[in-house]
Design a protein around this motif. Structure first.
Motif, mmCIF file in Angstrom:
data_model
loop_
_atom_site.group_PDB
_atom_site.id
_atom_site.type_symbol
_atom_site.label_atom_id
_atom_site.label_comp_id
_atom_site.label_asym_id
_atom_site.label_seq_id
_atom_site.Cartn_x
_atom_site.Cartn_y
_atom_site.Cartn_z
ATOM 1 N N GLU A 48 0.792 -1.241 0.000
ATOM 2 C CA GLU A 48 0.000 0.000 0.000
ATOM 3 C C GLU A 48 0.817 1.279 0.000
ATOM 4 N N SER A 49 2.106 1.190 0.374
ATOM 5 C CA SER A 49 2.864 2.442 0.523
ATOM 6 C C SER A 49 4.345 2.214 0.268
ATOM 7 N N GLY A 50 5.062 3.326 0.124
ATOM 8 C CA GLY A 50 6.508 3.234 -0.061
ATOM 9 C C GLY A 50 7.171 2.558 1.121
ATOM 10 N N TRP A 51 6.593 2.808 2.300
ATOM 11 C CA TRP A 51 7.134 2.183 3.518
ATOM 12 C C TRP A 51 7.017 0.664 3.391
ATOM 13 N N ARG A 52 5.875 0.185 2.961
ATOM 14 C CA ARG A 52 5.633 -1.265 2.889
ATOM 15 C C ARG A 52 6.571 -1.918 1.871
ATOM 16 N N THR A 53 6.783 -1.247 0.771
ATOM 17 C CA THR A 53 7.684 -1.779 -0.260
ATOM 18 C C THR A 53 9.096 -1.927 0.309
ATOM 19 N N THR A 124 5.691 -8.465 13.675
ATOM 20 C CA THR A 124 6.611 -7.422 13.218
ATOM 21 C C THR A 124 5.793 -6.211 12.780
ATOM 22 N N ASP A 125 6.351 -5.011 13.019
ATOM 23 C CA ASP A 125 5.768 -3.767 12.524
ATOM 24 C C ASP A 125 4.535 -3.351 13.321
ATOM 25 N N ARG A 126 3.472 -4.132 13.291
ATOM 26 C CA ARG A 126 2.227 -3.752 13.965
ATOM 27 C C ARG A 126 1.883 -4.784 15.043
ATOM 28 N N ALA A 127 1.134 -4.332 16.060
ATOM 29 C CA ALA A 127 0.809 -5.200 17.207
ATOM 30 C C ALA A 127 -0.619 -5.742 17.067
ATOM 31 N N VAL A 260 4.441 10.949 8.758
ATOM 32 C CA VAL A 260 5.227 9.929 9.452
ATOM 33 C C VAL A 260 5.735 8.929 8.414
ATOM 34 N N ASP A 261 6.907 8.442 8.528
ATOM 35 C CA ASP A 261 7.600 7.404 7.756
ATOM 36 C C ASP A 261 9.007 7.851 7.387
ATOM 37 N N ALA A 262 9.124 8.906 6.548
ATOM 38 C CA ALA A 262 10.432 9.373 6.041
ATOM 39 C C ALA A 262 10.949 8.455 4.928
ATOM 40 N N GLU A 280 10.240 9.873 11.587
ATOM 41 C CA GLU A 280 10.707 8.637 10.940
ATOM 42 C C GLU A 280 10.062 7.397 11.562
ATOM 43 N N CYS A 281 9.736 6.431 10.703
ATOM 44 C CA CYS A 281 9.283 5.102 11.152
ATOM 45 C C CYS A 281 10.042 4.113 10.286
ATOM 46 N N SER A 282 11.062 3.459 10.881
ATOM 47 C CA SER A 282 11.948 2.652 10.037
ATOM 48 C C SER A 282 11.295 1.348 9.557
#
Ligand code: GZL
Length: 327
Positions: A48-53, A124-127, A260-262, A280-282
């Protein structure tokens, strides 16, 4: 009397020990792969997002680097697809299951099935919001409440001398997801201390650019004087920028934007002055995840919570770090 074990009995006992030792999981339940590698079943939220990729790349590259046999499934942001994938991993008798839960609730049944099959699970990532923490070995990911707080703290400083009302619109992440719930809470708790901050509209953009643009267009139509946009991720912020420019306004100037993300595209917009601040959210959780997989598979005790390290960026800082950003 010393019993003389027949060669057949000794061979059988040795074979049993060998199979157990090669099995995955700390209870020797998984089948492991034939070549003795750890088999990891991973259910990813989607793309869904650049972060996910970037997160997917980190996991796939790290599994290869660690010599771990990765079975990867993309759930296209649907919980039922993640549950199906986890059940499939159980059927395949993988050694370890890891996943990023698209939403917080509704996991107890399938996680109990994994526990009954003696296959350890890593979040991982989400709870998840299950009260039964025995359903997973550990959770590695960001502190989303802290991320929301950092966004709020910047806004309080930015408007320290303002006396007029500051009208805020909020693009929330996926409804029911841990990052959406917690980033909203962290931000809201900080700005609640100052009555001048008013959230005049708050709605999910599902972490995507398209939805972020669509919802921001609606916000602009129904709210003539928006001062600030708080978007739970860069992608929704980037979609909103298109809507703001389409309405003839200057993002970053007429409407200040916090995201949020960066990820790279967000950092470029920050450097270009279209976004004002990014928390940032690594997404680079892969290396730490593979270390945890190896420890859990070896039956070692692991920390129940591994918080990823991350920072914040101003426009000036973005210009400085952009060249070396990995994602
Ligand atoms: C956060 C992650 C979120 C990102 C979004 O850890 O779950 O999901 O902030 C992504 O970009 O879609």
């Amino acid at each position: 009397m010393i019993r003389r074990w027949s060669a057949a009995v000794v061979a059988g006992l040795l074979a049993a020990v060998t199979v157990t030792a090669c099995g995955g999981g700390d209870d020797g339940a998984g089948s492991g792969s034939d070549d003795g590698k750890i088999t990891l079943g991973f259910s990813q939220v989607g793309a869904e997002s650049g972060w996910r990729t970037a997160n997917t790349k980190s996991i796939q590259d790290s599994a290869k680097e660690a010599g771990i046999d990765l079975k990867f499934s993309d759930a296209q942001q649907k919980q039922e697809n993640q549950i199906k994938a986890i059940r499939s991993f159980i059927q395949q008798k993988v050694d370890i299951i890891a996943f990023s839960p698209v939403v917080e609730s509704g996991w107890d049944t399938v996680l109990k099935e994994a526990k009954d099959a003696n296959i350890p699970v890593i979040l991982t990532d989400r709870a998840v919001d299950s009260p039964d923490t025995s359903l997973y070995k550990t959770f590695i990911g960001s502190d989303f409440v802290e991320e929301g707080k950092k966004a709020g703290d910047w806004l309080v400083k930015e408007y320290a001398s303002a006396t007029d009302p500051v009208n805020i619109v909020e693009l929330q992440g996926t409804t029911g997801s841990a990052p959406a719930n917690d980033r909203k809470k962290g931000f809201g708790d900080v700005i609640a201390a100052e009555p001048k901050f008013k959230v005049v509209a708050s709605q999910t953009g599902d972490f995507t650019r398209a939805k972020g643009k669509e919802v921001m267009e609606a916000f602009l139509k129904s709210n003539p004087d928006i001062d600030v946009l708080y978007a739970h991720n860069d992608d929704m912020g980037l979609g909103a920028i298109e809507a703001i420019e389409g309405a003839g306004k200057k993002p970053g100037t007429d409407i200040k934007i916090i995201t949020v993300d960066a990820v790279r595209d967000g950092m470029q917009a920050l450097a270009d002055g279209k976004i004002n601040f990014i928390v940032e959210c690594s997404p680079l959780l892969g290396p730490q995840l593979m270390e945890l997989v190896k420890k859990v598979n070896a039956g070692e005790t692991v920390e129940p919570r591994v918080i990823t390290k991350e920072t914040t960026f101003t426009q000036e800082q973005a210009k400085a770090v952009l060249p070396e950003r990995q994602y």
